[in-house]
Design a protein around this motif. Structure first.
Motif, PDB file in Angstrom:
ATOM      1  N   ARG A  29     115.184  13.054  93.132  1.00  0.00           N
ATOM      2  CA  ARG A  29     115.370  14.276  92.774  1.00  0.00           C
ATOM      3  C   ARG A  29     114.107  14.824  91.922  1.00  0.00           C
ATOM      4  NH1 ARG A  29     120.500  14.410  90.165  1.00  0.00           N
ATOM      5  NH2 ARG A  29     121.548  14.493  92.467  1.00  0.00           N
ATOM      6  N   TRP A  30     113.953  14.100  90.849  1.00  0.00           N
ATOM      7  CA  TRP A  30     112.954  14.383  89.767  1.00  0.00           C
ATOM      8  C   TRP A  30     111.608  14.438  90.404  1.00  0.00           C
ATOM      9  CZ3 TRP A  30     115.595  17.201  86.837  1.00  0.00           C
ATOM     10  CH2 TRP A  30     116.719  16.723  86.388  1.00  0.00           C
ATOM     11  N   THR A  31     111.276  13.424  91.183  1.00  0.00           N
ATOM     12  CA  THR A  31     109.991  13.608  91.766  1.00  0.00           C
ATOM     13  C   THR A  31     109.831  14.706  92.853  1.00  0.00           C
ATOM     14  OG1 THR A  31     110.707  11.834  93.562  1.00  0.00           O
ATOM     15  CG2 THR A  31     109.564  11.048  91.614  1.00  0.00           C
TER      16      THR A  31
ATOM     17  N   THR B  42     115.316   6.197  87.953  1.00  0.00           N
ATOM     18  CA  THR B  42     116.614   6.945  87.959  1.00  0.00           C
ATOM     19  C   THR B  42     117.323   6.755  89.249  1.00  0.00           C
ATOM     20  OG1 THR B  42     115.507   8.737  89.436  1.00  0.00           O
ATOM     21  CG2 THR B  42     115.479   9.125  86.956  1.00  0.00           C
TER      22      THR B  42
END
Length: 85
Positions: free
Chosen positions: A61-63, A57
């Protein structure tokens, strides 16, 4: 740190992430119900997945969100310290 070698960029942070999660064995050695090896075996693959998501990505952010949700669920503490903690 390793822009020319993706594997080193994945391996070293995963190792550091994994060993950081062994801190409870230093702080609470008498209360732990799983072995440090079990934690290493569980955390290292998760670290590799986190790296893959961040690399794919282009953002952490998503981790970060996944890690926060896991911590908020209390799942890690329940597994390490056992039921009733």
């Amino acid at each position: 740190r390793f822009p020319s070698n993706r594997w080193l960029g994945m391996f070293y942070p995963a190792v550091i992430f994994t060993f950081w999660h062994l801190v409870p064995w230093v702080v609470f050695p008498l209360f732990l119900h799983v072995t440090a090896l079990a934690v290493i075996a569980a955390v290292f693959p998760i670290a590799l997945v986190y790296h893959w998501v961040a690399w794919s990505t282009g953002s952490i952010r998503w981790t970060v969100l996944a890690h926060v949700l896991t911590n908020m669920s209390g799942l890690g503490a329940m597994v390490i310290f056992g039921p009733g903690w």
